[in-house]
Design an enzyme around this catalytic site. Sequence first.
Site, short mmCIF file in Angstrom:
data_model
loop_
_atom_site.label_atom_id
_atom_site.label_comp_id
_atom_site.label_asym_id
_atom_site.label_seq_id
_atom_site.Cartn_x
_atom_site.Cartn_y
_atom_site.Cartn_z
N CYS A 131 34.13 37.49 50.79
CA CYS A 131 35.39 38.13 50.37
C CYS A 131 35.79 39.23 51.35
O CYS A 131 36.98 39.49 51.54
CB CYS A 131 35.25 38.69 48.96
N HIS A 449 33.10 43.58 45.49
CA HIS A 449 34.08 42.55 45.82
C HIS A 449 35.27 43.16 46.54
O HIS A 449 35.78 44.22 46.16
CB HIS A 449 34.54 41.86 44.53
#
Length: 531
Positions: A131, A449
């Site tokens: 990510c 994330h």
Amino acid sequence: MTQAGDKRPAEAMAQFKVNVKWGKETFADVELDTTQTPLVFKSQLFALSSVPPDRQKVMIKGALLKDEEWGKAAAAVKEGMTIMLMGSAEAVSVEAPKDAPKFVEDLPESEQEHMDTKRFGAGLHNLGNTCYMNSTVQCMFAVQPLREALISKGAGAGADPTGRLVAATSELFRDLESGGAPFPPYAFLMALRAKFPQFAQQGTGGAYSQQDAEECWTNVMYALKEKVKDDDGSSVVDKLFGLRTRLTLKCDESPDEQFTEDGLSFTLKVNIEDKTAHVSEGVAVGLREERERTSAALGRPALFKGATAITQLPPYMTLQMMRFFFRRDNQQKAKILKKIPFTLEFDAYQFCSDELKKALEAPRAAHKEALDRAIEAKKLAKKGGGAAADSAAAAAATPSAAAGASDTDMKEAEAASTSAPAATTKAMTGKYELAGVVTHKGRTADSGHYVAWVKQPSDGTWVCFDDEKLTVRTEDEVLALSGGGDWHMAYLLLYRAVMADVKVEAAAEGAAAGEAAAAASAMDAEAGTSA
């Protein structure tokens, strides 16, 4: 040499360097790791040959290599051996009418699902803690002049690791520009890890580790800086992102003694202290510096204090929130969760040198006049001024970056107001509009994330790129990314310069006016950024 029937040492014989023959081409010293699935090796071959993994036939000593397991091929692999690759890199031709109409209901379900977001680009599949890479790429893709330079000049960047990374970035941008369904960025990931092995670091269980988005941004930028050149041979990255600076330090004990140092950087650091209440305050802290140097006057080491000033502004400015720090007790990069508000507009004027401030005066005055005319036009329109209001609105139409208007409106209004309009040029104002944000959710840099939030230059829509998922967001939702909890918070802020039309005579004034105009020319390729 290990015999075929012997047990292979788990670590020593897991990695090999082999040669791969594909048609008339041979790729030397290709890394093959039998502890990874064969699909990883096929992805490397894809980066080299452009033959997609699903169309590859890889022969190792007569054994056909599968995607998920090595089978008999594992025992046949030897250091320096030659492996055969078969498969075409050309697109499969499909006979179809050239101008056949396409209806939404006739498209595959996967394409129908992404019709509403296709105009924004495409999502990227997470290939295992990637990510950080996906969010970085989506923000870079938002820089239209960089995108155009890469697509036109990046394909032939060379066969060295840097060249392959640049070529992979160019190809990835082409795919993103097509938009539609999300796809896996295999070639880019393999090229990134080949150039910068730290992004191939693995944790317990062999899974790839989470990485720092800022490190990915910086490393990719330096690779592009090296290979992507303008027609005059200068670096495209330098022109678009380069901050020219001058550090001035003075000795406390010997006030007449001073030290200066010119520099080039691609980010402004936003230092976060207990009293930091806004991004601008963090930038000011980041520009202050203290150094211990040998004083010529005192004949011994002494403390020099001062600050860095910006001497040339770039069309795009990146701000890094310094949220991570190393904790010795648990040997991890911990995160500062403090709320640091930022705005849709960033004004760099206060951080500029005196010479640059002087060069910015005329453009800033022109920018303010344009905004004032727009406000007056809106007031007239609300009062129902009829033709007079319409005329004033046309004359005051401002190509502001925030409104996303085109550059031609102001020029047409000015041309209509006089038969002999003065020649104008675009100039930096020192003001910037927010164009993209990379956020991080989590407590440490090695976990959590990353997500990208990008403003579309065509209509000003904010889109959240969460790996393969695209979601339209509001400005208020973007401004809520300032921190203060466990929600996503801004880590990298990408700003785009607000330009102004000024008379050529005014732009020529000041020692730094020429530099400001040169930086402004790099913005001509992108509409909706002037004021």
